[in-house]
Design a protein around this motif. Structure first.
Motif, PDB file in Angstrom:
ATOM      1  N   LYS A 106       2.026   1.644  -3.666  1.00  0.00           N
ATOM      2  CA  LYS A 106       0.998   2.228  -4.429  1.00  0.00           C
ATOM      3  C   LYS A 106       0.694   3.685  -4.012  1.00  0.00           C
ATOM      4  CE  LYS A 106      -1.856  -1.868  -5.240  1.00  0.00           C
ATOM      5  NZ  LYS A 106      -3.058  -2.455  -5.141  1.00  0.00           N
ATOM      6  N   VAL A 107       0.806   4.231  -2.833  1.00  0.00           N
ATOM      7  CA  VAL A 107       0.609   5.575  -2.863  1.00  0.00           C
ATOM      8  C   VAL A 107       1.766   6.191  -3.133  1.00  0.00           C
ATOM      9  CG1 VAL A 107       0.466   7.245  -0.699  1.00  0.00           C
ATOM     10  CG2 VAL A 107      -0.780   5.170  -0.411  1.00  0.00           C
ATOM     11  N   LEU A 133       1.174   6.767  -6.741  1.00  0.00           N
ATOM     12  CA  LEU A 133       0.110   7.654  -7.177  1.00  0.00           C
ATOM     13  C   LEU A 133       0.506   9.004  -7.035  1.00  0.00           C
ATOM     14  CD1 LEU A 133      -2.986   5.499  -5.696  1.00  0.00           C
ATOM     15  CD2 LEU A 133      -2.610   5.922  -8.169  1.00  0.00           C
ATOM     16  N   GLU A 134       1.277   9.156  -5.999  1.00  0.00           N
ATOM     17  CA  GLU A 134       1.517  10.879  -5.652  1.00  0.00           C
ATOM     18  C   GLU A 134       2.587  11.158  -6.694  1.00  0.00           C
ATOM     19  OE1 GLU A 134       3.559  10.222  -1.837  1.00  0.00           O
ATOM     20  OE2 GLU A 134       1.771  10.937  -0.844  1.00  0.00           O
ATOM     21  N   LEU A 183       0.760  -1.199   0.110  1.00  0.00           N
ATOM     22  CA  LEU A 183       0.010  -0.009  -0.050  1.00  0.00           C
ATOM     23  C   LEU A 183       0.852   1.304   0.064  1.00  0.00           C
ATOM     24  CD1 LEU A 183      -2.624  -1.073   2.425  1.00  0.00           C
ATOM     25  CD2 LEU A 183      -2.903  -0.821   0.061  1.00  0.00           C
ATOM     26  N   GLN A 184       1.988   1.359   0.681  1.00  0.00           N
ATOM     27  CA  GLN A 184       2.795   2.251   0.737  1.00  0.00           C
ATOM     28  C   GLN A 184       3.558   2.555  -0.818  1.00  0.00           C
ATOM     29  OE1 GLN A 184       5.522   1.335   3.832  1.00  0.00           O
ATOM     30  NE2 GLN A 184       4.166   2.696   5.362  1.00  0.00           N
TER      31      GLN A 184
END
Length: 115
Positions: free
Chosen positions: A33-34, A37-38, A30-31
């Motif tokens: 992916k974040v 996305l950023e 998840l980190q």
């Protein structure tokens, strides 16, 4: 089976979560992916600004400006975000000395072909 119970496994499959994944692995995924996305959001913002600069410079539509940036990127083997950053910096500061010659020439050629 109630609708809610069926939807959870599908959501877990899409997100890569669910049975069998270790919580620490899920957090790392998840980190990642974040962060991706950023980066994508920042890239998109710079490209949108560059499209605005190109539209202001020449008689182009936003779609034509995007094509100009994309084609310049491909012809100079430069990432679209980098081309966009150069265009925004030149548009704001007017400093062409920081733009590599091949990119500057390709942009000029493509802009002149639309005049």
């Amino acid at each position: 089976m109630p609708r809610r119970q069926r939807a959870q496994p599908l959501a877990q499959a899409r997100c890569g979560t669910g049975a069998g994944n270790h919580p620490a692995d899920e957090i790392q995924q998840l980190q990642t992916k974040v962060a991706q996305l950023e980066h994508a959001v920042c890239s998109h913002a710079v490209i949108d600004k560059a499209i605005g600069v190109v539209v202001a410079i020449g008689p182009l539509t936003p779609a034509e400006a995007w094509d100009l940036l994309r084609e310049t990127s491909m012809c100079t083997n430069t990432k679209p975000r980098h081309v966009a950053e150069l265009v925004v910096n030149v548009g704001v500061t007017g400093a062409t000395g920081n733009v590599p010659t091949d990119i500057r020439q390709e942009l000029a050629r493509r802009l002149s072909s639309h005049s």
